[in-house]
Enzyme design. Sequence first.
Site, PDB file in Angstrom:
ATOM      1  N   LYS A 201       0.821  -1.213   0.000  1.00  0.00           N
ATOM      2  CA  LYS A 201       0.000   0.000   0.000  1.00  0.00           C
ATOM      3  C   LYS A 201       0.861   1.272   0.000  1.00  0.00           C
ATOM      4  O   LYS A 201       2.073   1.208   0.119  1.00  0.00           O
ATOM      5  CB  LYS A 201      -0.953  -0.023   1.204  1.00  0.00           C
ATOM      6  CG  LYS A 201      -1.953  -1.178   1.132  1.00  0.00           C
ATOM      7  CD  LYS A 201      -2.817  -1.100  -0.110  1.00  0.00           C
ATOM      8  CE  LYS A 201      -3.991  -2.053  -0.116  1.00  0.00           C
ATOM      9  NZ  LYS A 201      -3.671  -3.466  -0.388  1.00  0.00           N
TER      10      LYS A 201
HETATM   11  C1  LIG Z   1      -9.670  -2.913  -1.826  1.00  0.00           C
HETATM   12  C2  LIG Z   1      -9.077  -3.571  -0.622  1.00  0.00           C
HETATM   13  N1  LIG Z   1      -9.802  -3.657   0.498  1.00  0.00           N
HETATM   14  C3  LIG Z   1      -9.313  -4.214   1.613  1.00  0.00           C
HETATM   15  C4  LIG Z   1      -8.048  -4.752   1.652  1.00  0.00           C
HETATM   16  C5  LIG Z   1      -7.586  -5.392   2.900  1.00  0.00           C
HETATM   17  O1  LIG Z   1      -6.532  -4.770   3.531  1.00  0.00           O
HETATM   18  P1  LIG Z   1      -5.576  -5.600   4.505  1.00  0.00           P
HETATM   19  O2  LIG Z   1      -4.726  -6.480   3.655  1.00  0.00           O
HETATM   20  O3  LIG Z   1      -4.790  -4.549   5.237  1.00  0.00           O
HETATM   21  O4  LIG Z   1      -6.456  -6.363   5.430  1.00  0.00           O
HETATM   22  C6  LIG Z   1      -7.251  -4.684   0.493  1.00  0.00           C
HETATM   23  C7  LIG Z   1      -5.939  -5.219   0.469  1.00  0.00           C
HETATM   24  O5  LIG Z   1      -5.097  -5.706   0.533  1.00  0.00           O
HETATM   25  C8  LIG Z   1      -7.781  -4.092  -0.665  1.00  0.00           C
HETATM   26  O6  LIG Z   1      -7.048  -4.005  -1.789  1.00  0.00           O
END
Ligand SMILES: Cc1ncc(COP(=O)(O)O)c(C=O)c1O
Length: 404
Positions: A201
């Site tokens: 990210k």
């Molecule tokens: C659009 C989207 N929502 C939610 C997430 C979830 O984030 P995390 O991996 O920090 O739980 C991600 C990514 O990895 C994502 O790309």
Amino acid sequence: MRRATALDGPRADTATAGPASWLPFHRPSIGAEEIAEVVDTLRSGWVTTGPKTQRFEREFAARLGVPDALAVSSGTAALHLALRVLGVEAGDDVILPAYTFTATAEAVTYLGARPVLADVDPVTCNLRGEDVERARTARTRAVIPVHIAGLPCDMDPILDVARSRRLAVIEDAAHALPARDRGRWVGTLSDATAFSFYATKNITTGEGGMLVVRDRRAAERARMLALHGISRDAWKRYTAAGHWRYEILASGYKYNLPDLAASLGLAQLRKLARFHARRRRLAARYDRGLAQLDAIATPPHAPRDGTHAWHLYMIRLRTAALRIDRDGFIEELRARNVGTSVHFIPLHLHPYYQQEWGYRPGQFPGAEAAWSQVVSLPLYPAMSDDDVDDVLTAVADVVRRHRR
Ligand SMILES: Cc1ncc(COP(=O)(O)O)c(C=O)c1O
């Protein structure tokens, strides 16, 4: 010259154009500042949630101009907490775009609610107000717009539908730091916003996330639930300022972000403006380099009063102009040492969403039209201008050799 690592793909003997060695799809920008913050935490004697996490929350909130932010273990955890404190319960429906990562919908299922998929704009890949209206049911309790690639959704029509239908709005801003819709920061627009600091990210804590909740009481409840439902300031109970006695106020989760991860976040947050400026410049370089290739459509920009976070640079193939499809295009780039990705395979095309929730291919034409043509090119601040030019050379070579 980049040195090969264990993560590198095979160097194809046939490579004719592009980077001299494997250019990964992503590499985090970790510098001396991040290392110093982490070492400082290691030496401090306090590695789990504590003063560094508090400071990270304060600085993040100040960046957005909101009173408070809650650091958590992932973006998924932030979505889950948001849904819970905004009252989503078993049997409720929650509208979200078919075009997203599974985490958006998964968080809905944690609460026994139903993920109601909606179609998206085939160009921006974002949810629109009319998509929400179309997907609405009598049981709809909330809607989760996702700012795909960092391009903010047009929020006003979504907020209008939500207001008139009394739906909670939770933004999935995993890609959208920093992003603005009509001059307003993503994170200030709706009932709650969930950010992700996953490794790829725009800023990273390795794993981690941040939740911003507008209503003060709901925000306090999220903080309590994020650490087992223990009464406030539970983290202090092993410090001189704390007390061993605590109360459990609800059945919560283990979603706290440790100081070790928050240290990374503090250093990354201070570089956010620089990282974003670099992403913007690299995206503009891609735009210029791809302008001559009629087989490639460049990604949409934010309107004049908006800000694109440029988390992803998603090109669109005009497959009618090519003799290869999207998957073939990716293989050709791979053979030229360019790592790519696809964001996303729409949820209704996955076995789980078909078997458990009854979705079928063909249901969401906007999402399907987009996904069969998109390729995410490498885009991160650690890339040099030459890296972008190498990718452009590889893309131009693939197009030239596979034109119809
Ligand atoms: C659009 C989207 N929502 C939610 C997430 C979830 O984030 P995390 O991996 O920090 O739980 C991600 C990514 O990895 C994502 O790309």
